[in-house]
Write a protein that holds these residues in place. Structure first.
Motif, PDB file in Angstrom:
ATOM      1  N   SER A  78       0.820  -1.220   0.000  1.00  0.00           N
ATOM      2  CA  SER A  78       0.000   0.000   0.000  1.00  0.00           C
ATOM      3  C   SER A  78       0.853   1.268   0.000  1.00  0.00           C
ATOM      4  CB  SER A  78      -0.956   0.002   1.195  1.00  0.00           C
ATOM      5  OG  SER A  78      -0.227  -0.002   2.399  1.00  0.00           O
ATOM      6  N   CYS A  79       2.167   1.126   0.142  1.00  0.00           N
ATOM      7  CA  CYS A  79       3.067   2.286   0.183  1.00  0.00           C
ATOM      8  C   CYS A  79       3.933   2.418  -1.070  1.00  0.00           C
ATOM      9  CB  CYS A  79       3.986   2.183   1.404  1.00  0.00           C
ATOM     10  SG  CYS A  79       3.117   2.210   2.970  1.00  0.00           S
TER      11      CYS A  79
ATOM     12  N   ASP B 152       4.877   5.710  -2.627  1.00  0.00           N
ATOM     13  CA  ASP B 152       5.803   6.586  -1.905  1.00  0.00           C
ATOM     14  C   ASP B 152       7.269   6.217  -2.108  1.00  0.00           C
ATOM     15  OD1 ASP B 152       3.928   8.329  -0.626  1.00  0.00           O
ATOM     16  OD2 ASP B 152       3.370   6.661   0.678  1.00  0.00           O
TER      17      ASP B 152
ATOM     18  N   LYS C 195       7.223  14.109   3.634  1.00  0.00           N
ATOM     19  CA  LYS C 195       6.052  13.226   3.689  1.00  0.00           C
ATOM     20  C   LYS C 195       5.333  13.336   5.033  1.00  0.00           C
ATOM     21  CE  LYS C 195       6.382  11.059  -0.307  1.00  0.00           C
ATOM     22  NZ  LYS C 195       5.289  10.905  -1.257  1.00  0.00           N
TER      23      LYS C 195
ATOM     24  N   SER D  80       4.783  10.319   7.566  1.00  0.00           N
ATOM     25  CA  SER D  80       3.655   9.391   7.395  1.00  0.00           C
ATOM     26  C   SER D  80       4.110   7.958   7.631  1.00  0.00           C
ATOM     27  CB  SER D  80       3.071   9.520   5.985  1.00  0.00           C
ATOM     28  OG  SER D  80       3.965   8.961   5.031  1.00  0.00           O
ATOM     29  N   HIS D  81       3.131   7.123   7.885  1.00  0.00           N
ATOM     30  CA  HIS D  81       3.435   5.714   8.117  1.00  0.00           C
ATOM     31  C   HIS D  81       4.103   5.096   6.893  1.00  0.00           C
ATOM     32  CE1 HIS D  81       3.068   1.931  10.237  1.00  0.00           C
ATOM     33  NE2 HIS D  81       2.713   1.385   9.082  1.00  0.00           N
ATOM     34  N   CYS D  82       3.575   5.406   5.705  1.00  0.00           N
ATOM     35  CA  CYS D  82       4.170   4.858   4.477  1.00  0.00           C
ATOM     36  C   CYS D  82       5.598   5.357   4.285  1.00  0.00           C
ATOM     37  CB  CYS D  82       3.312   5.211   3.265  1.00  0.00           C
ATOM     38  SG  CYS D  82       1.946   4.038   3.004  1.00  0.00           S
TER      39      CYS D  82
ATOM     40  N   GLU E 183       7.782   3.343   6.405  1.00  0.00           N
ATOM     41  CA  GLU E 183       7.931   1.979   5.878  1.00  0.00           C
ATOM     42  C   GLU E 183       8.941   1.953   4.738  1.00  0.00           C
ATOM     43  OE1 GLU E 183       6.916  -1.009   6.977  1.00  0.00           O
ATOM     44  OE2 GLU E 183       6.215   0.133   8.690  1.00  0.00           O
TER      45      GLU E 183
END
Length: 183
Positions: free
Chosen positions: A47-48, A51, A153, A156-158, A161
């Motif tokens: 899902s990342c 990015d 960014k 962000s969580h992504c 990651e």
């Protein structure tokens, strides 16, 4: 045999581990830290993918075959310090396993101490570290790019990651360099 008579034996066994060793073998500690880094997140990376970015790891500047042992140690020290600083930020995702994150930070701190002790073994390490200044500057620039990416960014969580995956690549490079140091 009393417990006090076992103390010298216990200390000898403890200091034969990587914690007291001055043989500068970092491979086990790096493998443990790499494993923790792999386990910290269960977030689906797929899902990342939007990015992703190229952080331009400076592998040309860090050609391990041309580095002298003490210079390579200085470079590994710089990498571990930069990773420690990066993951010490309060902006790391709360969804990461915080126990594993703390274990990673502890392991990195232990590696820093061991690397500093290793460098003390080299009589002229301060002079020879001048030869490693360009690779160190390249590393600082590389990690600054990672920090700027995270900031851009908004942490962000992504973004974290993507950085976590990138740092796994750095660990693989450091492990390869550490194996060369042992040879």
């Amino acid at each position: 045999m009393t417990s006090w008579s076992l103390l010298p034996l216990a200390l000898a066994l403890l200091c034969s581990s990587t914690h007291c060793s001055l043989d500068c073998d970092l491979t086990q500690g790096l493998q443990e830290d790499f494993s923790l880094l792999n386990q910290m997140s269960t977030f689906p990376l797929v899902s990342c993918l939007k990015d992703r970015t190229n952080f331009n790891f400076p592998k040309e500047a860090l050609n391990g075959s041309q580095l002298q042992k003490e210079n390579a140690t200085v470079i590994v020290l710089e990498m571990v310090q930069q990773i420690f600083t990066l993951f010490s930020q309060n902006a790391t995702p709360a969804t990461w396993n915080q126990t594993q994150l703390m274990q990673l930070l502890f392991g990195l701190h232990r590696q820093l101490e061991q690397l500093e002790r290793c460098l003390e073994q080299y009589v002229e390490w301060e002079e020879s570290s001048l030869e490693s200044e360009n690779p160190r500057l390249a590393l600082k620039s590389y990690f600054q790019g990672i920090s700027q990416y995270l900031q851009g960014k908004e942490y962000s969580h992504c973004a974290w990651e993507i950085v976590r995956v990138e740092i796994r690549r750095v660990f693989l490079f450091m492990s390869k360099l550490a194996r060369k140091l042992r040879a």
